[in-house]
Design a protein around this motif. Structure first.
Motif, PDB file in Angstrom:
ATOM      1  N   SER A  57      20.451  25.666  -2.884  1.00 29.26           N
ATOM      2  CA  SER A  57      19.438  25.161  -1.953  1.00 29.26           C
ATOM      3  C   SER A  57      20.038  24.235  -0.903  1.00 29.26           C
ATOM      4  CB  SER A  57      18.305  24.448  -2.695  1.00 29.26           C
ATOM      5  OG  SER A  57      17.636  25.353  -3.528  1.00 29.26           O
ATOM      6  N   ALA A  58      21.262  24.507  -0.511  1.00 29.37           N
ATOM      7  CA  ALA A  58      21.919  23.752   0.560  1.00 29.37           C
ATOM      8  C   ALA A  58      22.091  24.690   1.746  1.00 29.37           C
ATOM      9  CB  ALA A  58      23.252  23.200   0.079  1.00 29.37           C
ATOM     10  N   GLU A  59      20.958  25.086   2.330  1.00 24.10           N
ATOM     11  CA  GLU A  59      20.984  26.078   3.405  1.00 24.10           C
ATOM     12  C   GLU A  59      21.737  25.597   4.626  1.00 24.10           C
ATOM     13  OE1 GLU A  59      18.115  25.156   1.896  1.00 24.10           O
ATOM     14  OE2 GLU A  59      17.616  26.944   0.730  1.00 24.10           O
ATOM     15  N   PHE A  60      21.599  24.319   4.952  1.00 26.25           N
ATOM     16  CA  PHE A  60      22.280  23.789   6.127  1.00 26.25           C
ATOM     17  C   PHE A  60      23.796  23.910   5.974  1.00 26.25           C
ATOM     18  CE2 PHE A  60      24.276  20.238   8.408  1.00 26.25           C
ATOM     19  CZ  PHE A  60      23.905  20.564   9.696  1.00 26.25           C
ATOM     20  N   VAL A  61      24.302  23.534   4.814  1.00 26.51           N
ATOM     21  CA  VAL A  61      25.749  23.620   4.571  1.00 26.51           C
ATOM     22  C   VAL A  61      26.197  25.081   4.598  1.00 26.51           C
ATOM     23  CG1 VAL A  61      27.590  23.073   2.937  1.00 26.51           C
ATOM     24  CG2 VAL A  61      25.690  21.492   3.233  1.00 26.51           C
ATOM     25  N   ALA A 133      16.176  17.489  -8.560  1.00 25.09           N
ATOM     26  CA  ALA A 133      16.052  18.682  -9.391  1.00 25.09           C
ATOM     27  C   ALA A 133      16.825  19.838  -8.766  1.00 25.09           C
ATOM     28  CB  ALA A 133      14.579  19.056  -9.531  1.00 25.09           C
ATOM     29  N   VAL A 134      17.313  20.716  -9.608  1.00 24.11           N
ATOM     30  CA  VAL A 134      18.033  21.882  -9.122  1.00 24.11           C
ATOM     31  C   VAL A 134      17.060  22.750  -8.346  1.00 24.11           C
ATOM     32  CG1 VAL A 134      19.280  23.958  -9.815  1.00 24.11           C
ATOM     33  CG2 VAL A 134      19.642  21.820 -11.043  1.00 24.11           C
ATOM     34  N   GLY A 135      17.476  23.182  -7.174  1.00 21.36           N
ATOM     35  CA  GLY A 135      16.631  24.018  -6.345  1.00 21.36           C
ATOM     36  C   GLY A 135      15.886  23.264  -5.262  1.00 21.36           C
ATOM     37  N   THR A 136      15.969  21.937  -5.245  1.00 26.80           N
ATOM     38  CA  THR A 136      15.328  21.197  -4.160  1.00 26.80           C
ATOM     39  C   THR A 136      16.263  21.183  -2.968  1.00 26.80           C
ATOM     40  OG1 THR A 136      16.207  19.105  -4.983  1.00 26.80           O
ATOM     41  CG2 THR A 136      14.010  19.733  -5.718  1.00 26.80           C
ATOM     42  N   ALA A 137      15.710  21.365  -1.801  1.00 24.57           N
ATOM     43  CA  ALA A 137      16.509  21.464  -0.587  1.00 24.57           C
ATOM     44  C   ALA A 137      16.970  20.085  -0.121  1.00 24.57           C
ATOM     45  CB  ALA A 137      15.698  22.139   0.515  1.00 24.57           C
ATOM     46  N   THR A 138      18.130  20.058   0.519  1.00 29.19           N
ATOM     47  CA  THR A 138      18.652  18.834   1.105  1.00 29.19           C
ATOM     48  C   THR A 138      17.999  18.627   2.464  1.00 29.19           C
ATOM     49  OG1 THR A 138      20.744  19.297   0.030  1.00 29.19           O
ATOM     50  CG2 THR A 138      20.771  17.662   1.790  1.00 29.19           C
ATOM     51  N   ASP A 139      17.600  17.421   2.753  1.00 28.19           N
ATOM     52  CA  ASP A 139      16.982  17.121   4.032  1.00 28.19           C
ATOM     53  C   ASP A 139      18.043  17.197   5.132  1.00 28.19           C
ATOM     54  OD1 ASP A 139      15.233  16.368   5.983  1.00 28.19           O
ATOM     55  OD2 ASP A 139      15.267  14.241   5.471  1.00 28.19           O
ATOM     56  N   THR A 140      17.848  18.088   6.072  1.00 26.18           N
ATOM     57  CA  THR A 140      18.820  18.293   7.152  1.00 26.18           C
ATOM     58  C   THR A 140      18.918  17.070   8.048  1.00 26.18           C
ATOM     59  OG1 THR A 140      18.242  20.625   7.075  1.00 26.18           O
ATOM     60  CG2 THR A 140      19.502  19.904   8.961  1.00 26.18           C
ATOM     61  N   GLY A 141      17.843  16.333   8.174  1.00 28.45           N
ATOM     62  CA  GLY A 141      17.878  15.124   8.993  1.00 28.45           C
ATOM     63  C   GLY A 141      18.861  14.101   8.455  1.00 28.45           C
ATOM     64  N   ILE A 142      18.933  13.971   7.147  1.00 27.86           N
ATOM     65  CA  ILE A 142      19.885  13.045   6.533  1.00 27.86           C
ATOM     66  C   ILE A 142      21.316  13.496   6.819  1.00 27.86           C
ATOM     67  CG2 ILE A 142      20.738  12.163   4.323  1.00 27.86           C
ATOM     68  CD1 ILE A 142      17.832  12.342   3.312  1.00 27.86           C
ATOM     69  N   LEU A 143      21.565  14.803   6.716  1.00 28.31           N
ATOM     70  CA  LEU A 143      22.901  15.315   7.018  1.00 28.31           C
ATOM     71  C   LEU A 143      23.265  15.093   8.489  1.00 28.31           C
ATOM     72  CD1 LEU A 143      22.788  18.668   5.024  1.00 28.31           C
ATOM     73  CD2 LEU A 143      24.061  16.615   4.445  1.00 28.31           C
ATOM     74  N   GLY A 144      22.301  15.329   9.372  1.00 38.03           N
ATOM     75  CA  GLY A 144      22.554  15.116  10.801  1.00 38.03           C
ATOM     76  C   GLY A 144      22.868  13.660  11.113  1.00 38.03           C
ATOM     77  N   GLU A 145      22.137  12.735  10.504  1.00 37.02           N
ATOM     78  CA  GLU A 145      22.426  11.317  10.710  1.00 37.02           C
ATOM     79  C   GLU A 145      23.806  10.953  10.172  1.00 37.02           C
ATOM     80  OE1 GLU A 145      19.355   8.822   9.169  1.00 37.02           O
ATOM     81  OE2 GLU A 145      17.803   9.803  10.361  1.00 37.02           O
ATOM     82  N   GLY A 146      24.211  11.576   9.076  1.00 33.21           N
ATOM     83  CA  GLY A 146      25.550  11.333   8.538  1.00 33.21           C
ATOM     84  C   GLY A 146      26.630  11.788   9.508  1.00 33.21           C
ATOM     85  N   PHE A 147      26.406  12.956  10.155  1.00 34.41           N
ATOM     86  CA  PHE A 147      27.391  13.440  11.128  1.00 34.41           C
ATOM     87  C   PHE A 147      27.454  12.524  12.340  1.00 34.41           C
ATOM     88  CE2 PHE A 147      27.014  17.938   9.428  1.00 34.41           C
ATOM     89  CZ  PHE A 147      28.273  17.898   8.857  1.00 34.41           C
ATOM     90  N   ILE A 148      26.320  12.005  12.767  1.00 33.26           N
ATOM     91  CA  ILE A 148      26.304  11.163  13.961  1.00 33.26           C
ATOM     92  C   ILE A 148      26.835   9.769  13.664  1.00 33.26           C
ATOM     93  CG2 ILE A 148      24.783  10.115  15.689  1.00 33.26           C
ATOM     94  CD1 ILE A 148      24.809  12.974  16.191  1.00 33.26           C
ATOM     95  N   ASN A 149      26.524   9.225  12.504  1.00 25.19           N
ATOM     96  CA  ASN A 149      26.895   7.847  12.191  1.00 25.19           C
ATOM     97  C   ASN A 149      28.199   7.745  11.408  1.00 25.19           C
ATOM     98  OD1 ASN A 149      24.544   6.946  13.421  1.00 25.19           O
ATOM     99  ND2 ASN A 149      23.365   7.109  11.537  1.00 25.19           N
TER     100      ASN A 149
END
Length: 188
Positions: A57-61, A133-149
């Motif tokens: 469930s890490a579609e963004f990655v 829980a297994v199968g819950t998606a990662t929030d893409t906004g959190i990943l995007g903020e990590g890339f920017i910051n």
């Protein structure tokens, strides 16, 4: 959990369907004597890795893996192979005489990785309630903020590495003219 319980889960069948071709393709990447075939097996390996990320469930990655690595890096490898006129056939006279050092190094990396997984799994057991829980998606906004910051410098460094690889490929492919050819080209 027993092995029969593990096989009863449909997601584990999907994992096997993806991971077995991944392992075979990864082995073919490093054992293929044809550099173009090795690059194409790398595409298959990366695509199967993206499928494993989708199962997690890490579609963004997964899509970043497809776009950046398959869409850019492997295409850059193939582009470099084509413009440098590297031999694309079966290479029999390789520079190494034995594969033992590489095999030992890879086994050492495997051993360290397995040890780290075991150490991490023992440390995580106490925090199982706080994990998502297994199968819950990662929030893409959190990943995007990590890339920017937090990861802006490494993200930009990867861009410079790709730019340097492209410039290096162009430099290798450029044909240097002899002085006679330069004079001939100027007189035309």
């Amino acid at each position: 959990m027993t092995f029969s319980d593990w096989l009863a889960e449909p997601v584990n069948w999907a994992f096997l369907a993806v991971s077995i071709p991944l392992v075979v393709a990864a082995l073919r990447v490093v054992t293929s004597r044809n550099v173009v075939h090795a690059a194409l097996f790398l595409v298959l390996t990366l695509a199967a890795s993206a499928a494993l990320f989708i199962l997690l469930s890490a579609e963004f990655v997964a899509w970043v893996l497809v776009l950046v690595y398959i869409g850019a890096v492997v295409v850059l490898f193939l582009f470099g192979i084509m413009i440098t006129r590297a031999p694309v056939g079966r290479e029999t006279n390789l520079s190494h005489t034995t594969r033992w050092p590489a095999a030992l190094a890879s086994l050492a990396v495997l051993g360290v990785t397995l040890w780290l997984i075991l150490v991490a799994s023992e440390q995580i057991e106490g925090y199982a309630d706080t994990l998502p829980a297994v199968g819950t998606a990662t929030d893409t906004g959190i990943l995007g903020e990590g890339f920017i910051n937090r990861y802006l410098i490494p993200f930009e460094a990867v861009g410079f590495v790709l730019l340097a690889a492209l410039i290096g490929g162009i430099t290798l492919a450029r044909k240097d003219l002899t002085p006679a050819e330069e004079e001939e080209g100027q007189s035309v």
